[in-house]
Structure formats: structure tokens, C-alpha cells
Design a protein around this motif. Structure first.
Motif, PDB file in Angstrom:
ATOM      1  N   THR A 158      39.116  34.382  49.519  1.00  0.00           N
ATOM      2  CA  THR A 158      38.471  35.065  48.563  1.00  0.00           C
ATOM      3  C   THR A 158      36.863  35.549  49.123  1.00  0.00           C
ATOM      4  O   THR A 158      36.439  36.525  48.553  1.00  0.00           O
ATOM      5  CB  THR A 158      38.012  34.213  47.240  1.00  0.00           C
ATOM      6  OG1 THR A 158      37.158  33.178  47.568  1.00  0.00           O
ATOM      7  CG2 THR A 158      39.316  33.922  46.574  1.00  0.00           C
TER       8      THR A 158
ATOM      9  N   VAL B 242      39.400  44.579  46.163  1.00  0.00           N
ATOM     10  CA  VAL B 242      40.986  44.550  46.077  1.00  0.00           C
ATOM     11  C   VAL B 242      41.282  43.616  44.941  1.00  0.00           C
ATOM     12  O   VAL B 242      40.749  42.620  44.850  1.00  0.00           O
ATOM     13  CB  VAL B 242      41.467  43.867  47.237  1.00  0.00           C
ATOM     14  CG1 VAL B 242      43.215  43.725  47.373  1.00  0.00           C
ATOM     15  CG2 VAL B 242      41.161  44.574  48.682  1.00  0.00           C
ATOM     16  N   THR B 243      42.199  43.927  43.934  1.00  0.00           N
ATOM     17  CA  THR B 243      42.479  43.227  42.893  1.00  0.00           C
ATOM     18  C   THR B 243      44.074  42.625  43.189  1.00  0.00           C
ATOM     19  O   THR B 243      45.041  43.426  43.342  1.00  0.00           O
ATOM     20  CB  THR B 243      42.475  44.443  41.537  1.00  0.00           C
ATOM     21  OG1 THR B 243      41.408  44.682  41.459  1.00  0.00           O
ATOM     22  CG2 THR B 243      43.130  43.544  40.352  1.00  0.00           C
ATOM     23  N   TYR B 244      44.257  41.607  42.821  1.00  0.00           N
ATOM     24  CA  TYR B 244      45.408  40.910  42.951  1.00  0.00           C
ATOM     25  C   TYR B 244      45.840  40.361  41.694  1.00  0.00           C
ATOM     26  O   TYR B 244      45.316  39.468  41.072  1.00  0.00           O
ATOM     27  CB  TYR B 244      45.577  39.281  44.040  1.00  0.00           C
ATOM     28  CG  TYR B 244      45.057  40.017  45.187  1.00  0.00           C
ATOM     29  CD1 TYR B 244      46.123  40.435  46.105  1.00  0.00           C
ATOM     30  CD2 TYR B 244      43.951  39.921  45.771  1.00  0.00           C
ATOM     31  CE1 TYR B 244      45.935  40.788  47.349  1.00  0.00           C
ATOM     32  CE2 TYR B 244      43.649  40.271  47.122  1.00  0.00           C
ATOM     33  CZ  TYR B 244      44.741  40.695  47.839  1.00  0.00           C
ATOM     34  OH  TYR B 244      44.440  40.807  49.485  1.00  0.00           O
TER      35      TYR B 244
ATOM     36  N   ASN C 153      40.013  39.324  41.645  1.00  0.00           N
ATOM     37  CA  ASN C 153      39.346  40.566  42.429  1.00  0.00           C
ATOM     38  C   ASN C 153      38.412  39.914  43.755  1.00  0.00           C
ATOM     39  O   ASN C 153      37.573  39.036  43.390  1.00  0.00           O
ATOM     40  CB  ASN C 153      38.421  41.222  41.412  1.00  0.00           C
ATOM     41  CG  ASN C 153      39.009  41.805  40.362  1.00  0.00           C
ATOM     42  OD1 ASN C 153      40.304  42.440  40.687  1.00  0.00           O
ATOM     43  ND2 ASN C 153      38.480  41.839  39.255  1.00  0.00           N
TER      44      ASN C 153
ATOM     45  N   GLU D  58      54.264  39.881  41.974  1.00  0.00           N
ATOM     46  CA  GLU D  58      53.032  39.899  41.272  1.00  0.00           C
ATOM     47  C   GLU D  58      51.742  39.113  42.223  1.00  0.00           C
ATOM     48  O   GLU D  58      50.605  39.553  41.858  1.00  0.00           O
ATOM     49  CB  GLU D  58      53.139  38.919  39.738  1.00  0.00           C
ATOM     50  CG  GLU D  58      54.025  40.129  39.079  1.00  0.00           C
ATOM     51  CD  GLU D  58      53.886  39.597  37.538  1.00  0.00           C
ATOM     52  OE1 GLU D  58      52.834  39.114  37.134  1.00  0.00           O
ATOM     53  OE2 GLU D  58      54.861  39.901  36.858  1.00  0.00           O
ATOM     54  N   THR D  59      51.991  38.238  42.940  1.00  0.00           N
ATOM     55  CA  THR D  59      50.971  37.558  43.871  1.00  0.00           C
ATOM     56  C   THR D  59      51.155  38.257  45.230  1.00  0.00           C
ATOM     57  O   THR D  59      50.917  37.403  46.028  1.00  0.00           O
ATOM     58  CB  THR D  59      51.016  36.094  43.823  1.00  0.00           C
ATOM     59  OG1 THR D  59      52.574  35.789  43.968  1.00  0.00           O
ATOM     60  CG2 THR D  59      50.935  35.603  42.271  1.00  0.00           C
TER      61      THR D  59
ATOM     62  N   GLY E  87      50.401  39.507  48.732  1.00  0.00           N
ATOM     63  CA  GLY E  87      49.280  39.999  49.532  1.00  0.00           C
ATOM     64  C   GLY E  87      48.534  38.454  49.354  1.00  0.00           C
ATOM     65  O   GLY E  87      47.416  38.467  50.319  1.00  0.00           O
ATOM     66  N   ILE E  88      48.731  37.604  48.749  1.00  0.00           N
ATOM     67  CA  ILE E  88      47.966  36.336  48.868  1.00  0.00           C
ATOM     68  C   ILE E  88      49.104  35.415  49.731  1.00  0.00           C
ATOM     69  O   ILE E  88      49.920  35.025  49.144  1.00  0.00           O
ATOM     70  CB  ILE E  88      47.596  35.688  47.282  1.00  0.00           C
ATOM     71  CG1 ILE E  88      46.936  36.554  46.585  1.00  0.00           C
ATOM     72  CG2 ILE E  88      46.957  34.284  47.088  1.00  0.00           C
ATOM     73  CD1 ILE E  88      46.632  36.364  45.216  1.00  0.00           C
TER      74      ILE E  88
ATOM     75  N   ASN F 196      43.495  38.483  36.745  1.00  0.00           N
ATOM     76  CA  ASN F 196      43.576  39.231  37.992  1.00  0.00           C
ATOM     77  C   ASN F 196      42.532  38.569  38.793  1.00  0.00           C
ATOM     78  O   ASN F 196      41.712  38.074  38.364  1.00  0.00           O
ATOM     79  CB  ASN F 196      43.114  40.655  37.682  1.00  0.00           C
ATOM     80  CG  ASN F 196      44.037  41.574  37.053  1.00  0.00           C
ATOM     81  OD1 ASN F 196      45.237  41.260  37.332  1.00  0.00           O
ATOM     82  ND2 ASN F 196      43.702  42.526  36.509  1.00  0.00           N
TER      83      ASN F 196
ATOM     84  N   LEU G 152      47.746  38.102  39.387  1.00  0.00           N
ATOM     85  CA  LEU G 152      48.207  36.656  39.291  1.00  0.00           C
ATOM     86  C   LEU G 152      49.476  36.886  38.126  1.00  0.00           C
ATOM     87  O   LEU G 152      49.371  37.271  37.094  1.00  0.00           O
ATOM     88  CB  LEU G 152      47.341  35.841  38.974  1.00  0.00           C
ATOM     89  CG  LEU G 152      46.273  35.712  39.865  1.00  0.00           C
ATOM     90  CD1 LEU G 152      45.103  34.729  39.563  1.00  0.00           C
ATOM     91  CD2 LEU G 152      46.227  35.597  41.490  1.00  0.00           C
TER      92      LEU G 152
END
Length: 163
Positions: free
Chosen positions: A47, A119-121, A111, A20-21, A23-24, A109, A123
Motif C-alpha cells: 500500500t 490506483v483503486t482496487y 486506494n 475483483e481483487t 492486481g493484489i 475499495n 475489494l
């Protein structure tokens, strides 16, 4: 056999929560429960200049604009010296799942714009519980909103009218 199944389910759930996270990078995101609010801090180097948060609830995702934040119990602050953007969400904020004023589940989320693309992540959901009991009356002041809650244990008597 049952032990192997339980271990497999636990492994799958741990991988799912990491996804779910995805890419971070590690160390960029911090999520913490406090006495009366939930806090997310994200490193500005990840960010960029204009990160946006969305509150996710049962009916969809809602952009946390200045107006929505003030109406719904959110505050967003950019802290240039530590180099992070911080979202604070009241335990009674909109889109927060509240179970008996004891368990509050948050879903957001993040963004960001990366390489010219939004890009939407999503959380990972976070559940918080107050570390101290609620007082009968509480006032919470944030930078852009104020909350007042009053709890009364007094019940109204039922009047018996005889006619």
C-alpha cells in the motif's frame, strides 16, 4: 447437461470473485469476520505510506476520512511492526447492507499510490454473521467511536378509548 451448466456457472463466479481483487498479490490482503466487526488488513509493502479506503454502498463510494470513520463506525490503524494497515468496520457501519441484524455485507475499495499514480482496487464483497447472539444491550468501544444498541422485546399496549 444441467450438471455441466452448474459447474460452468460456479467456475465463472469463482473467476469473477478473483477478478475483483485483481492486481493484489496473494498474501497481501486479509479479510476476516469477528464477533461484532469486519476487519481488513493490508500489507504496508503493497500500500505504501498513505493507503485510503472507501466504503461502497448503494449510493456510491465514500472516502473513509477521520471524521467519516468516527461518524459511521469505522477505524483505521497503521501497525508498523507487523507491517500492515487495518480497517475495522462495525456491523452497523454506514454503507453496510444489514439483513435482519443477522447478515452484514461489506464492500470496500482500497486506494494506493503506485509509481506516482492513484490506483483503486475494488475489494471482494464480504458477508459476515455474528458468531454469538445479540444481547438486549450492547456497548462497543473502538479507538475513535462508541456504539450502544438496545433491543427491546416489549411491545407497547394499544389503549382502547371508549368515548
Amino acid at each position: 447437461m444441467a450438471l455441466g451448466f452448474c459447474i460452468g456457472v460456479a467456475l465463472l463466479l469463482s473467476l469473477w470473485s478473483r477478478a475483483e481483487t485483481a492486481g493484489i498479490p496473494d498474501g497481501v490482503l486479509r479479510m476476516e469476520c469477528h464477533d461484532r466487526y469486519f476487519m481488513i488488513a493490508v500489507d504496508l509493502s503493497f500500500t505504501g505510506d498513505e493507503p485510503h479506503f472507501e466504503a461502497v454502498g448503494e449510493t456510491g463510494a465514500y472516502a473513509i476520512t477521520q471524521q467519516y470513520a468516527a461518524q459511521c463506525g469505522y477505524s483505521i490503524n497503521v501497525h508498523p511492526l507487523p507491517g500492515h494497515v487495518e480497517l475495522r468496520a462495525s456491523y452497523f457501519s454506514c454503507q453496510t447492507q444489514n439483513k435482519d441484524d443477522e447478515m452484514f455485507t461489506f464492500n470496500f475499495n482500497l486506494n494506493v499510490t503506485q509509481e506516482g499514480k492513484e490506483v483503486t482496487y475494488p475489494l471482494q464483497d464480504k458477508t459476515c454473521s455474528p458468531s454469538v447472539p445479540w444481547s438486549p444491550r450492547e456497548v462497543t468501544c473502538e479507538t475513535n467511536y462508541m456504539e450502544v444498541s438496545v433491543r427491546s422485546e416489549v411491545t407497547c399496549p394499544i389503549w382502547n378509548k371508549e368515548g
